[in-house]
Every structure is written in C-alpha cells, then in structure tokens.
Design a protein around this motif. Structure first.
Motif, short mmCIF file in Angstrom:
data_model
loop_
_atom_site.label_atom_id
_atom_site.label_comp_id
_atom_site.label_asym_id
_atom_site.label_seq_id
_atom_site.Cartn_x
_atom_site.Cartn_y
_atom_site.Cartn_z
N ILE A 1 0.77 -1.08 0.00
CA ILE A 1 -0.04 0.05 0.09
C ILE A 1 0.75 1.28 0.02
O ILE A 1 0.54 2.21 -0.82
CB ILE A 1 -1.02 -0.02 1.25
N ALA A 2 2.02 1.15 0.69
CA ALA A 2 2.93 2.56 0.70
C ALA A 2 3.53 2.62 -0.46
O ALA A 2 3.66 3.61 -1.22
CB ALA A 2 3.91 2.25 1.82
N ALA A 3 3.67 1.53 -1.41
CA ALA A 3 4.40 1.85 -2.60
C ALA A 3 3.56 2.33 -3.48
O ALA A 3 4.05 2.97 -4.65
CB ALA A 3 4.84 0.31 -2.95
N ILE A 4 2.06 2.55 -3.26
CA ILE A 4 1.12 3.17 -4.13
C ILE A 4 1.64 4.59 -4.28
O ILE A 4 1.44 5.16 -5.38
CB ILE A 4 -0.07 2.80 -3.97
N SER A 5 2.26 5.02 -3.16
CA SER A 5 2.71 6.43 -3.31
C SER A 5 3.63 6.97 -4.08
O SER A 5 3.73 7.96 -4.46
CB SER A 5 3.17 6.70 -1.60
N PHE A 6 4.22 5.94 -4.57
CA PHE A 6 5.29 6.16 -5.54
C PHE A 6 4.67 6.61 -7.15
O PHE A 6 5.32 7.19 -8.01
CB PHE A 6 6.28 4.91 -6.19
N PHE A 7 3.59 6.33 -7.22
CA PHE A 7 2.67 6.58 -8.23
C PHE A 7 1.73 7.82 -7.95
O PHE A 7 0.83 8.07 -8.83
CB PHE A 7 1.93 5.57 -8.90
N SER A 8 1.36 8.25 -6.83
CA SER A 8 0.33 9.29 -6.49
C SER A 8 1.26 10.26 -5.24
O SER A 8 1.89 9.78 -4.64
CB SER A 8 -0.70 8.61 -5.73
#
Length: 265
Positions: free
Chosen positions: A169-176
């Motif tokens: 879920i934290a990795a989604i931050s790399f795209f947002s």
C-alpha cells in the motif's frame, strides 16, 4: 550474513537514538503509552458489553473472542513497531525524503522502517499477552510443550502479513502524491480480523482470507490454541500466507522504487 549483521547494527543505533529523543520528554512518552493502553482496553470493554446481551456469537463464547483479540494485538504491535508507514506519503514522497534514502547503500525499505521504528509499541505485545492469559485461565486451556514455539511462529507470520500488505500500500505512493492514500480504509478493514470470520457474510470472509488476509493474524492462528479443529488447516497455512504476502509487498515496493522519478519531477 554480513548484510544482516550490518542492518542489526544500524537497528541498535536507531533504537538508542529513539529512546534518547523520546525520553527527553518523558511526560509525553508515558502519556502516549497510557493513551494506547486505554484505547486497547476500550475495545476490550466493547466485547464485554456485547456479551452482556448475547451469550454466544455464532457458537463463540465471550472468553474465546477475548482470547482472539489478545492474539490479534501481538502481531499488530510488532508490525507497528517496525513498519511505521502511517506518514510515508507525506514524509517521503511529498517532502521528498525518499530522494535522500535512495542515495544511501542500505536497502531503501530497511531505511524507511528503521527511521520510523517505534519501540514503545512493544507494550501492545504485553497487553495482548495479558489479555490472552486472562482468557486462557477463564477457558481452562491446556498447552503442549511445543505450543510456545508455534505461537512465536504464528505471531511472526502475522507480522509479515501486516508488513506485506502495508508495504504494498505504501508503494502506491510512488505513483500518487495523495497525503493519505488508502491506508485508513485498509486499517478499518483489518479490525474485522479480530473477530471470528464465520460471523460475517461470504464476501467479507473471502476478503479477509484471500484478498486482505487479516483473518490470518487473528482468528485463524488463535483458533489453534482454542482447540477449534475446524480451523486447524487455516492456522497451518498462516506461515505460508505470511511469506507469500510479504514477498508480494517487497515486489510491489521494488517496482514502485524503480518507477519513482524523484520529488522534483
């Protein structure tokens, strides 16, 4: 082996610095501990209040559910201690601190975890053990000599499940550049894992078992110690689920890091 020793050495350094920083303001530190304890006790009181009105919850007794809740607290406390992703979007993406992390030789995920370490969450483990102990006495449970080893293995597996889910879920931050992302929603869903899954409908049971497997950090492993033979197979698969989901989390994280283009772009 050398890399592991290196990480453990850095962990010890971070741990020492953490306590120096927090104990500089002792009142705030102990106030937060009391606040966390009160929050956990409120959840326990909720269970007790519910069972004042119903003797059984789909064949589960009050003390059995209290035992599950105590177990649920332990892997969550360990996860919260090592995986402090709550402000990842704000701190590392929006403020650009991920750029600093990527310039260092230690693996970026290890750095993020070490910088967010919260050793005070260990008190959640103590609270969980106390709650489990109380419920075990009330239920007159008996344990074998190897149960403590199974307990440790299941707890670690539960922590890996949490770690894998929230790492992805934290990795989604790399795209947002969203400040909160979907972590609050997932946190609400995980709370369902502290109750027996057979009290929910089929959709929720499926989600808690196969999509966001929070049932494997609460009811499934706890059911083994409660001698609920119906759930033994699920308890046995808990380590497998932990390894699989943590591996998925690492894959998604590494993919996100490769796609990350920096704070200034």
């Amino acid at each position: 082996m050398g890399e592991i020793k290196h990480v453990l050495g850095i962990f010890a350094t971070y741990l020492g610095q953490y306590f120096k920083t927090r104990l500089a303001y002792r009142t705030d530190f102990f106030g937060e501990l009391v606040s966390n304890l009160i929050n956990e006790l409120i959840n326990l009181v909720f269970i007790v209040v519910v069972f004042q009105h119903v003797p059984l919850l789909n064949d589960w007794t009050r003390d059995e559910i209290i035992f599950i809740y105590g177990f649920f607290l332990i892997p969550y406390a360990l996860f919260s201690m090592f995986f402090g992703f709550w402000d990842f979007n704000e701190r590392y993406i929006i403020r650009g601190e991920m750029d600093r992390v990527l310039t260092r030789p230690l693996h970026n995920l290890a750095q993020v975890c070490l910088e967010s370490i919260a050793p005070d969450r260990i008190f959640g483990v103590i609270t969980g053990l106390i709650i489990m102990g109380y419920a075990a006495i009330q239920l007159d449970l008996s344990f074998t000599w190897y149960d403590p080893f199974l307990f440790v293995g299941l707890v670690v597996s539960g922590m890996l499940i949490y770690g894998g889910v929230y790492t992805a879920i934290a990795a989604i931050s790399f795209f947002s550049d969203s400040r909160t992302g979907i972590s609050p929603m997932i946190w609400n869903i995980q709370q369902y894992g502290r109750y027996p899954v057979d009290v929910y409908n089929k959709v929720i049971r499926f989600v808690l078992t196969y999509v966001l497997p929070f049932a494997f950090v609460g009811v499934y492993p706890a059911a083994y110690f409660l001698r609920k033979e119906t759930w033994y197979a699920y308890a046995a698969f808990t380590p497998v689920v932990g390894i699989v989901f943590f591996s998925i989390g690492l894959v998604v994280w590494n993919w996100g890091v490769r796609k990350y283009s920096g704070a200034g772009s």
